[in-house]
Design a protein around this motif. Structure first.
Motif, short mmCIF file in Angstrom:
data_model
loop_
_atom_site.label_atom_id
_atom_site.label_comp_id
_atom_site.label_asym_id
_atom_site.label_seq_id
_atom_site.Cartn_x
_atom_site.Cartn_y
_atom_site.Cartn_z
N ALA A 156 0.94 -1.17 -0.08
CA ALA A 156 0.15 0.01 0.13
C ALA A 156 0.79 1.39 -0.06
O ALA A 156 2.07 1.20 0.41
CB ALA A 156 -0.96 0.18 1.26
N MET A 157 0.30 2.39 -0.66
CA MET A 157 1.07 3.49 -0.67
C MET A 157 0.99 4.04 0.61
O MET A 157 0.00 3.93 1.69
CB MET A 157 0.37 4.77 -1.25
CG MET A 157 0.26 4.53 -2.75
SD MET A 157 -0.52 5.67 -3.71
CE MET A 157 0.45 7.01 -3.61
N ALA A 158 2.10 4.54 1.39
CA ALA A 158 2.35 5.25 2.44
C ALA A 158 1.19 6.49 2.82
O ALA A 158 0.93 7.10 1.67
CB ALA A 158 3.46 5.82 2.89
N PRO A 159 0.62 6.39 4.06
CA PRO A 159 -0.25 7.36 4.15
C PRO A 159 0.12 8.85 3.57
O PRO A 159 -0.84 9.57 3.05
CB PRO A 159 -0.73 7.53 5.75
CG PRO A 159 -0.42 6.14 6.02
CD PRO A 159 0.72 5.73 5.10
N GLY A 160 1.13 9.24 3.92
CA GLY A 160 1.65 10.64 3.48
C GLY A 160 1.60 10.78 2.25
O GLY A 160 1.33 11.80 1.41
N LEU A 161 1.78 9.71 1.26
CA LEU A 161 1.88 9.87 -0.13
C LEU A 161 0.38 9.74 -0.55
O LEU A 161 -0.07 10.37 -1.74
CB LEU A 161 2.53 8.77 -0.69
CG LEU A 161 4.28 8.68 -0.43
CD1 LEU A 161 4.81 7.81 -1.44
CD2 LEU A 161 4.73 9.77 -0.40
N GLN A 162 -0.54 8.97 0.09
CA GLN A 162 -1.85 8.91 -0.40
C GLN A 162 -2.60 10.37 -0.34
O GLN A 162 -3.31 10.83 -1.14
CB GLN A 162 -2.42 7.95 0.71
CG GLN A 162 -2.28 6.50 0.37
CD GLN A 162 -3.51 6.17 -0.83
OE1 GLN A 162 -4.08 7.05 -1.44
NE2 GLN A 162 -3.30 4.85 -1.02
N ALA A 163 -2.14 11.21 0.55
CA ALA A 163 -2.53 12.49 0.99
C ALA A 163 -1.97 13.51 0.11
O ALA A 163 -2.54 14.72 0.07
CB ALA A 163 -2.53 13.01 2.51
N GLN A 164 -0.91 13.28 -0.66
CA GLN A 164 -0.31 14.55 -1.16
C GLN A 164 -0.82 14.89 -2.46
O GLN A 164 -0.93 16.14 -2.64
CB GLN A 164 1.34 14.19 -1.65
CG GLN A 164 1.33 12.96 -2.63
CD GLN A 164 2.95 12.78 -2.99
OE1 GLN A 164 3.85 13.40 -2.54
NE2 GLN A 164 2.96 11.78 -3.69
N TYR A 165 -1.73 14.19 -3.23
CA TYR A 165 -2.70 14.60 -4.58
C TYR A 165 -3.56 15.40 -4.02
O TYR A 165 -3.83 16.40 -4.72
CB TYR A 165 -3.11 13.29 -5.10
CG TYR A 165 -3.24 13.68 -6.55
CD1 TYR A 165 -2.23 13.00 -7.42
CD2 TYR A 165 -4.32 14.40 -7.02
CE1 TYR A 165 -2.25 13.29 -9.05
CE2 TYR A 165 -4.48 14.43 -8.54
CZ TYR A 165 -3.47 13.81 -9.51
OH TYR A 165 -3.71 14.20 -10.78
N ASP A 166 -4.21 15.18 -2.77
CA ASP A 166 -5.30 16.13 -2.40
C ASP A 166 -4.65 17.46 -1.91
O ASP A 166 -5.34 18.60 -2.11
CB ASP A 166 -5.97 15.48 -1.21
CG ASP A 166 -7.08 14.48 -1.76
OD1 ASP A 166 -7.55 14.46 -2.73
OD2 ASP A 166 -7.33 13.52 -0.94
N THR A 167 -3.50 17.41 -1.38
CA THR A 167 -2.86 18.79 -0.81
C THR A 167 -2.47 19.53 -2.07
O THR A 167 -2.81 20.75 -1.85
CB THR A 167 -1.54 18.23 -0.25
OG1 THR A 167 -1.77 17.44 1.19
CG2 THR A 167 -0.84 19.57 0.40
N LEU A 168 -2.01 18.90 -3.22
CA LEU A 168 -1.51 19.61 -4.26
C LEU A 168 -2.94 20.26 -4.83
O LEU A 168 -2.82 21.53 -5.23
CB LEU A 168 -1.08 18.81 -5.31
CG LEU A 168 -0.65 19.15 -6.98
CD1 LEU A 168 0.10 20.44 -6.75
CD2 LEU A 168 -0.37 18.17 -7.67
N ALA A 169 -4.05 19.52 -5.13
CA ALA A 169 -5.20 20.10 -5.70
C ALA A 169 -5.70 21.09 -4.95
O ALA A 169 -6.29 22.21 -5.61
CB ALA A 169 -6.35 18.81 -5.69
N ARG A 170 -5.75 21.13 -3.57
CA ARG A 170 -6.28 22.14 -2.72
C ARG A 170 -5.41 23.26 -2.85
O ARG A 170 -5.92 24.68 -2.98
CB ARG A 170 -6.48 21.75 -1.35
CG ARG A 170 -7.56 20.71 -0.91
CD ARG A 170 -7.59 20.83 0.59
NE ARG A 170 -6.55 20.27 1.43
CZ ARG A 170 -6.37 18.87 1.45
NH1 ARG A 170 -7.18 18.04 1.03
NH2 ARG A 170 -5.28 18.67 2.37
N ALA A 171 -4.02 23.06 -2.99
CA ALA A 171 -3.22 24.27 -2.91
C ALA A 171 -3.54 24.98 -4.38
O ALA A 171 -3.49 26.25 -4.64
CB ALA A 171 -1.79 24.00 -2.69
#
Length: 371
Positions: free
Chosen positions: A155-170
Protein backbone atom coordinates in the motif's frame (compact mmCIF):
# COMPACT_ATOMS: atom_id res chain seq x y z
CA UNK A 1 61.92 -30.94 13.80
CA UNK A 2 59.59 -28.52 11.93
CA UNK A 3 55.92 -27.96 12.89
CA UNK A 4 53.70 -29.39 10.07
CA UNK A 5 50.99 -26.71 10.77
CA UNK A 6 53.38 -23.85 10.08
CA UNK A 7 53.91 -22.97 6.41
CA UNK A 8 57.42 -22.07 5.30
CA UNK A 9 58.21 -18.40 4.68
CA UNK A 10 58.33 -19.00 0.92
CA UNK A 11 54.64 -20.03 0.93
CA UNK A 12 53.66 -16.87 2.81
CA UNK A 13 55.59 -14.78 0.34
CA UNK A 14 53.87 -16.48 -2.58
CA UNK A 15 50.42 -15.90 -1.05
CA UNK A 16 51.25 -12.26 -0.34
CA UNK A 17 52.52 -11.80 -3.87
CA UNK A 18 49.33 -13.21 -5.39
CA UNK A 19 47.16 -10.90 -3.29
CA UNK A 20 49.35 -7.92 -4.14
CA UNK A 21 48.98 -8.65 -7.84
CA UNK A 22 45.20 -9.04 -7.52
CA UNK A 23 44.92 -5.80 -5.55
CA UNK A 24 47.12 -3.97 -8.03
CA UNK A 25 45.01 -5.23 -10.95
CA UNK A 26 41.85 -4.23 -9.13
CA UNK A 27 43.28 -0.78 -8.40
CA UNK A 28 44.33 -0.32 -12.03
CA UNK A 29 40.90 -1.39 -13.31
CA UNK A 30 39.21 0.94 -10.82
CA UNK A 31 41.39 3.92 -11.72
CA UNK A 32 40.86 3.21 -15.42
CA UNK A 33 37.09 3.08 -14.95
CA UNK A 34 37.06 6.26 -12.85
CA UNK A 35 39.02 8.03 -15.57
CA UNK A 36 36.16 7.38 -18.00
CA UNK A 37 33.42 8.62 -15.67
CA UNK A 38 31.77 11.90 -16.67
CA UNK A 39 29.70 13.16 -13.79
CA UNK A 40 26.69 15.28 -14.67
CA UNK A 41 26.85 18.80 -13.18
CA UNK A 42 24.22 18.03 -10.48
CA UNK A 43 26.50 15.26 -9.16
CA UNK A 44 29.57 17.46 -8.75
CA UNK A 45 28.30 19.59 -5.89
CA UNK A 46 28.97 19.15 -2.20
CA UNK A 47 25.35 18.21 -1.53
CA UNK A 48 25.58 15.33 -4.00
CA UNK A 49 28.69 14.02 -2.25
CA UNK A 50 27.11 14.34 1.18
CA UNK A 51 23.82 12.61 0.32
CA UNK A 52 25.54 9.76 -1.53
CA UNK A 53 24.34 10.45 -5.08
CA UNK A 54 27.87 10.98 -6.39
CA UNK A 55 29.17 7.82 -4.75
CA UNK A 56 26.25 5.86 -6.20
CA UNK A 57 26.99 7.18 -9.68
CA UNK A 58 30.69 6.30 -9.33
CA UNK A 59 29.86 2.84 -8.03
CA UNK A 60 27.59 2.22 -11.01
CA UNK A 61 30.27 3.44 -13.40
CA UNK A 62 32.99 1.13 -12.10
CA UNK A 63 32.35 -2.29 -13.59
CA UNK A 64 34.65 -5.28 -13.27
CA UNK A 65 34.88 -7.84 -16.11
CA UNK A 66 31.86 -10.14 -15.94
CA UNK A 67 30.20 -8.06 -13.24
CA UNK A 68 27.04 -7.48 -15.25
CA UNK A 69 26.44 -11.22 -15.69
CA UNK A 70 27.00 -11.82 -11.98
CA UNK A 71 24.58 -9.04 -11.05
CA UNK A 72 21.95 -10.37 -13.47
CA UNK A 73 22.25 -13.87 -12.05
CA UNK A 74 22.00 -12.51 -8.51
CA UNK A 75 18.89 -10.44 -9.37
CA UNK A 76 17.27 -13.39 -11.17
CA UNK A 77 17.79 -15.74 -8.21
CA UNK A 78 16.45 -13.14 -5.75
CA UNK A 79 13.35 -12.66 -7.91
CA UNK A 80 12.74 -16.36 -8.54
CA UNK A 81 13.40 -17.58 -4.99
CA UNK A 82 12.35 -14.63 -2.83
CA UNK A 83 10.19 -12.37 -5.00
CA UNK A 84 12.69 -9.62 -4.27
CA UNK A 85 13.33 -6.94 -6.92
CA UNK A 86 15.93 -4.88 -5.08
CA UNK A 87 15.70 -1.57 -3.27
CA UNK A 88 14.02 0.48 -6.00
CA UNK A 89 11.32 -1.86 -7.31
CA UNK A 90 8.51 -3.73 -5.53
CA UNK A 91 6.74 -6.82 -6.83
CA UNK A 92 2.95 -6.86 -7.12
CA UNK A 93 0.84 -9.55 -8.72
CA UNK A 94 0.63 -11.19 -11.11
CA UNK A 95 4.12 -10.15 -12.25
CA UNK A 96 3.33 -6.46 -11.77
CA UNK A 97 6.22 -4.18 -10.85
CA UNK A 98 6.03 -0.88 -8.96
CA UNK A 99 8.52 1.89 -8.31
CA UNK A 100 9.28 2.08 -4.60
CA UNK A 101 9.18 5.90 -4.70
CA UNK A 102 5.46 5.62 -5.42
CA UNK A 103 4.89 3.55 -2.28
CA UNK A 104 6.93 5.41 0.31
CA UNK A 105 9.11 8.50 0.50
CA UNK A 106 12.84 8.08 0.17
CA UNK A 107 14.66 7.80 3.53
CA UNK A 108 15.80 11.16 4.83
CA UNK A 109 13.38 13.17 2.69
CA UNK A 110 12.40 16.36 4.49
CA UNK A 111 8.63 16.61 5.14
CA UNK A 112 8.45 20.18 3.84
CA UNK A 113 9.57 19.36 0.27
CA UNK A 114 6.04 19.42 -1.13
CA UNK A 115 5.41 22.82 0.43
CA UNK A 116 8.65 24.10 -1.05
CA UNK A 117 7.64 22.83 -4.47
CA UNK A 118 4.25 24.52 -4.18
CA UNK A 119 6.06 27.80 -3.55
CA UNK A 120 8.01 27.31 -6.78
CA UNK A 121 4.84 26.42 -8.64
CA UNK A 122 3.03 29.57 -7.51
CA UNK A 123 6.03 31.76 -8.28
CA UNK A 124 6.41 30.39 -11.80
CA UNK A 125 2.67 30.71 -12.39
CA UNK A 126 2.96 34.41 -11.57
CA UNK A 127 5.92 34.78 -13.93
CA UNK A 128 3.90 33.27 -16.75
CA UNK A 129 0.87 35.41 -15.98
CA UNK A 130 3.07 38.51 -16.24
CA UNK A 131 3.87 37.41 -19.81
CA UNK A 132 0.16 36.82 -20.60
CA UNK A 133 0.80 33.08 -20.74
CA UNK A 134 -1.60 30.72 -18.93
CA UNK A 135 -0.46 27.71 -16.91
CA UNK A 136 -2.14 24.31 -16.65
CA UNK A 137 -0.69 21.89 -14.10
CA UNK A 138 -0.99 18.15 -14.73
CA UNK A 139 0.04 15.59 -12.11
CA UNK A 140 0.04 12.03 -13.46
CA UNK A 141 -1.16 9.85 -10.55
CA UNK A 142 1.31 7.24 -9.45
CA UNK A 143 0.95 3.75 -10.84
CA UNK A 144 0.52 2.46 -7.27
CA UNK A 145 -2.56 4.67 -6.88
CA UNK A 146 -4.21 3.77 -10.19
CA UNK A 147 -3.24 0.08 -10.34
CA UNK A 148 -3.69 -0.54 -6.61
CA UNK A 149 -5.52 -3.79 -7.37
CA UNK A 150 -2.20 -5.27 -8.45
CA UNK A 151 -0.32 -4.28 -5.28
CA UNK A 152 -1.48 -7.47 -3.54
CA UNK A 153 -0.87 -6.58 0.09
CA UNK A 154 1.31 -3.53 -0.45
CA UNK A 155 0.00 0.00 0.00
CA UNK A 156 1.06 3.58 -0.53
CA UNK A 157 2.25 5.26 2.64
CA UNK A 158 -0.46 7.49 4.17
CA UNK A 159 1.66 10.59 3.58
CA UNK A 160 1.87 9.83 -0.13
CA UNK A 161 -1.83 8.99 -0.30
CA UNK A 162 -2.61 12.51 0.92
CA UNK A 163 -0.22 14.48 -1.25
CA UNK A 164 -2.42 14.54 -4.36
CA UNK A 165 -5.30 16.11 -2.38
CA UNK A 166 -2.86 18.60 -0.87
CA UNK A 167 -1.68 19.60 -4.33
CA UNK A 168 -5.22 19.94 -5.69
CA UNK A 169 -6.30 22.13 -2.76
CA UNK A 170 -3.23 24.37 -3.00
CA UNK A 171 -3.71 24.92 -6.73
CA UNK A 172 -7.42 25.62 -6.28
CA UNK A 173 -6.67 28.14 -3.51
CA UNK A 174 -4.15 29.87 -5.79
CA UNK A 175 -6.44 29.91 -8.82
CA UNK A 176 -4.06 27.80 -10.90
CA UNK A 177 -5.67 25.54 -13.48
CA UNK A 178 -5.22 21.85 -12.70
CA UNK A 179 -6.06 18.63 -14.54
CA UNK A 180 -6.87 15.99 -11.94
CA UNK A 181 -6.37 12.63 -13.65
CA UNK A 182 -7.34 10.35 -10.76
CA UNK A 183 -10.94 9.85 -11.83
CA UNK A 184 -9.93 9.63 -15.49
CA UNK A 185 -7.45 6.79 -15.01
CA UNK A 186 -8.83 5.09 -11.91
CA UNK A 187 -11.27 2.17 -11.67
CA UNK A 188 -11.01 1.17 -15.32
CA UNK A 189 -11.61 -2.32 -16.63
CA UNK A 190 -8.39 -2.18 -18.62
CA UNK A 191 -4.88 -1.38 -17.41
CA UNK A 192 -3.78 2.25 -17.62
CA UNK A 193 -0.08 1.61 -16.92
CA UNK A 194 2.46 -0.83 -18.29
CA UNK A 195 2.90 -3.87 -16.06
CA UNK A 196 6.73 -3.68 -15.99
CA UNK A 197 7.17 0.08 -16.47
CA UNK A 198 6.31 3.22 -14.49
CA UNK A 199 4.66 4.98 -17.42
CA UNK A 200 1.13 5.10 -18.76
CA UNK A 201 0.40 2.59 -21.49
CA UNK A 202 -1.25 3.66 -24.79
CA UNK A 203 -4.76 3.40 -23.32
CA UNK A 204 -3.81 5.47 -20.27
CA UNK A 205 -1.98 8.09 -22.30
CA UNK A 206 -4.94 8.42 -24.68
CA UNK A 207 -7.45 9.03 -21.86
CA UNK A 208 -5.05 11.35 -20.02
CA UNK A 209 -4.47 13.43 -23.15
CA UNK A 210 -8.23 13.80 -23.70
CA UNK A 211 -8.70 14.99 -20.12
CA UNK A 212 -5.82 17.45 -20.30
CA UNK A 213 -7.15 18.83 -23.58
CA UNK A 214 -10.59 19.34 -21.99
CA UNK A 215 -8.94 21.37 -19.24
CA UNK A 216 -6.70 23.26 -21.67
CA UNK A 217 -9.19 24.37 -24.31
CA UNK A 218 -10.95 26.93 -22.05
CA UNK A 219 -7.53 28.49 -21.41
CA UNK A 220 -7.06 28.80 -25.17
CA UNK A 221 -10.35 30.56 -25.76
CA UNK A 222 -12.53 27.47 -25.90
CA UNK A 223 -12.23 26.55 -29.56
CA UNK A 224 -10.34 23.58 -30.90
CA UNK A 225 -7.69 24.47 -33.46
CA UNK A 226 -7.72 23.46 -37.10
CA UNK A 227 -4.58 21.32 -37.21
CA UNK A 228 -5.49 17.82 -38.33
CA UNK A 229 -3.57 14.72 -37.31
CA UNK A 230 -3.04 11.40 -39.00
CA UNK A 231 -3.25 8.21 -36.95
CA UNK A 232 -2.02 4.93 -38.35
CA UNK A 233 -3.64 1.60 -37.44
CA UNK A 234 -1.85 -0.33 -34.67
CA UNK A 235 0.99 -2.49 -35.94
CA UNK A 236 1.95 -6.01 -34.96
CA UNK A 237 2.61 -6.23 -31.21
CA UNK A 238 6.32 -6.10 -30.46
CA UNK A 239 8.23 -6.86 -27.23
CA UNK A 240 8.79 -3.81 -25.05
CA UNK A 241 11.43 -3.79 -22.32
CA UNK A 242 9.95 -2.09 -19.24
CA UNK A 243 12.11 0.36 -17.31
CA UNK A 244 11.37 -1.45 -14.04
CA UNK A 245 12.88 -4.64 -15.47
CA UNK A 246 16.01 -2.63 -16.24
CA UNK A 247 15.98 -0.94 -12.84
CA UNK A 248 15.72 -4.25 -11.02
CA UNK A 249 18.66 -5.71 -12.94
CA UNK A 250 16.54 -8.24 -14.84
CA UNK A 251 16.91 -6.86 -18.37
CA UNK A 252 19.12 -9.74 -19.49
CA UNK A 253 17.67 -12.49 -17.29
CA UNK A 254 16.22 -15.50 -19.15
CA UNK A 255 12.46 -16.08 -19.40
CA UNK A 256 11.07 -17.57 -16.23
CA UNK A 257 13.68 -15.76 -14.14
CA UNK A 258 12.03 -12.37 -14.53
CA UNK A 259 8.48 -11.05 -15.06
CA UNK A 260 7.37 -11.61 -18.65
CA UNK A 261 8.17 -8.87 -21.15
CA UNK A 262 5.10 -7.00 -22.42
CA UNK A 263 4.19 -6.54 -26.06
CA UNK A 264 2.88 -3.29 -27.52
CA UNK A 265 1.25 -2.56 -30.88
CA UNK A 266 2.83 0.71 -31.96
CA UNK A 267 1.04 3.26 -34.08
CA UNK A 268 2.02 6.62 -35.52
CA UNK A 269 0.30 9.89 -34.59
CA UNK A 270 1.49 12.93 -36.53
CA UNK A 271 0.17 16.28 -37.79
CA UNK A 272 -0.96 16.29 -41.41
CA UNK A 273 1.00 18.47 -43.82
CA UNK A 274 0.09 19.86 -47.19
CA UNK A 275 3.19 18.35 -48.71
CA UNK A 276 4.65 21.55 -50.15
CA UNK A 277 8.13 22.75 -49.21
CA UNK A 278 6.82 26.25 -48.54
CA UNK A 279 3.87 25.18 -46.40
CA UNK A 280 3.66 27.32 -43.27
CA UNK A 281 3.49 25.51 -39.96
CA UNK A 282 0.88 26.85 -37.54
CA UNK A 283 2.11 29.33 -34.90
CA UNK A 284 3.08 27.70 -31.59
CA UNK A 285 0.45 28.29 -28.94
CA UNK A 286 1.00 25.40 -26.52
CA UNK A 287 4.20 24.31 -24.78
CA UNK A 288 4.37 20.99 -22.92
CA UNK A 289 6.97 20.96 -20.15
CA UNK A 290 6.53 17.37 -19.11
CA UNK A 291 8.18 14.40 -17.52
CA UNK A 292 9.05 11.17 -19.29
CA UNK A 293 5.30 10.56 -19.60
CA UNK A 294 5.32 13.33 -22.19
CA UNK A 295 7.68 11.21 -24.28
CA UNK A 296 5.85 7.88 -24.01
CA UNK A 297 2.75 6.34 -25.61
CA UNK A 298 2.20 9.39 -27.86
CA UNK A 299 0.81 11.45 -24.98
CA UNK A 300 2.00 14.73 -26.54
CA UNK A 301 0.72 13.79 -29.99
CA UNK A 302 -2.70 12.73 -28.68
CA UNK A 303 -2.83 15.99 -26.74
CA UNK A 304 -2.05 17.98 -29.87
CA UNK A 305 -4.74 16.13 -31.81
CA UNK A 306 -7.37 16.85 -29.12
CA UNK A 307 -6.36 20.52 -29.03
CA UNK A 308 -6.23 20.83 -32.81
CA UNK A 309 -2.80 22.36 -32.36
CA UNK A 310 0.75 21.09 -32.52
CA UNK A 311 2.34 20.96 -29.11
CA UNK A 312 5.87 22.27 -28.55
CA UNK A 313 7.13 19.35 -26.51
CA UNK A 314 10.00 20.06 -24.09
CA UNK A 315 9.36 16.98 -21.96
CA UNK A 316 12.45 15.23 -20.69
CA UNK A 317 13.55 11.96 -19.12
CA UNK A 318 14.84 12.22 -15.57
CA UNK A 319 13.53 15.73 -15.07
CA UNK A 320 11.61 14.79 -11.92
CA UNK A 321 9.26 17.53 -10.69
CA UNK A 322 10.63 20.64 -12.34
CA UNK A 323 13.42 19.71 -14.76
CA UNK A 324 11.40 20.36 -17.90
CA UNK A 325 9.80 23.50 -16.47
CA UNK A 326 13.20 24.93 -15.53
CA UNK A 327 14.43 24.10 -19.02
CA UNK A 328 11.43 25.85 -20.56
CA UNK A 329 11.81 28.93 -18.37
CA UNK A 330 15.50 29.05 -19.23
CA UNK A 331 14.52 29.39 -22.88
CA UNK A 332 11.74 31.90 -22.29
CA UNK A 333 13.68 34.58 -24.14
CA UNK A 334 13.18 32.57 -27.33
CA UNK A 335 9.49 31.82 -26.79
CA UNK A 336 7.34 32.88 -29.75
CA UNK A 337 4.95 35.74 -29.17
CA UNK A 338 2.12 33.43 -30.13
CA UNK A 339 2.61 31.19 -27.06
CA UNK A 340 -0.53 31.25 -24.93
CA UNK A 341 -0.40 28.19 -22.68
CA UNK A 342 2.23 26.19 -20.80
CA UNK A 343 1.16 22.70 -19.73
CA UNK A 344 3.40 21.57 -16.88
CA UNK A 345 3.17 17.82 -16.40
CA UNK A 346 4.98 15.82 -13.72
CA UNK A 347 4.54 12.48 -12.00
CA UNK A 348 2.88 12.45 -8.59
CA UNK A 349 5.77 10.61 -6.93
CA UNK A 350 8.17 13.45 -7.74
CA UNK A 351 6.37 15.66 -5.23
CA UNK A 352 7.98 13.72 -2.38
CA UNK A 353 11.51 13.37 -3.79
CA UNK A 354 14.36 15.36 -2.22
CA UNK A 355 14.76 18.83 -3.70
CA UNK A 356 17.18 18.99 -6.62
CA UNK A 357 20.06 21.46 -6.66
CA UNK A 358 18.26 23.49 -9.32
CA UNK A 359 15.12 23.64 -7.19
CA UNK A 360 17.16 24.81 -4.19
CA UNK A 361 18.69 27.56 -6.32
CA UNK A 362 15.28 28.61 -7.57
CA UNK A 363 13.90 28.70 -4.02
CA UNK A 364 16.82 30.85 -2.91
CA UNK A 365 15.91 33.37 -5.60
CA UNK A 366 12.33 33.82 -4.39
CA UNK A 367 11.61 37.16 -2.73
CA UNK A 368 12.73 37.18 0.89
CA UNK A 369 9.24 38.09 2.10
CA UNK A 370 7.96 34.77 0.76
CA UNK A 371 10.67 32.59 2.32
Amino acid sequence: MSDPDVLPDSAHRMTAAVWMVLLAVGLAVGIGALGKVELAPPLRGLDAWLDGRTETALNQAIKLPGQERIETANAAVRYRMLGDLGTQVALGCPQWMFYQDGLRAQPGTQPQVQGERLRLLKSWSEQLAARQVRLLVVAVPDKARIEAGHLCGRAMAPGLQAQYDTLARALDDSGIAFADLRAVLGHRNEDMFFRTDVHMNPAGARLAAQAVARAALPLLGGAKGEQAFEVSPPGTPQPRMGDLLVLSGLKSAPPGWRPDIETVAEQAVAPMRGGGLLDDTPPVQVLLAGSSNGLRSHFAEWLGMDLGREVWNLSMDGGQFSGAMLKALGQSGQWPQTLRLVIWEFSENTLSLPLTDDEKKALAQLPAARN
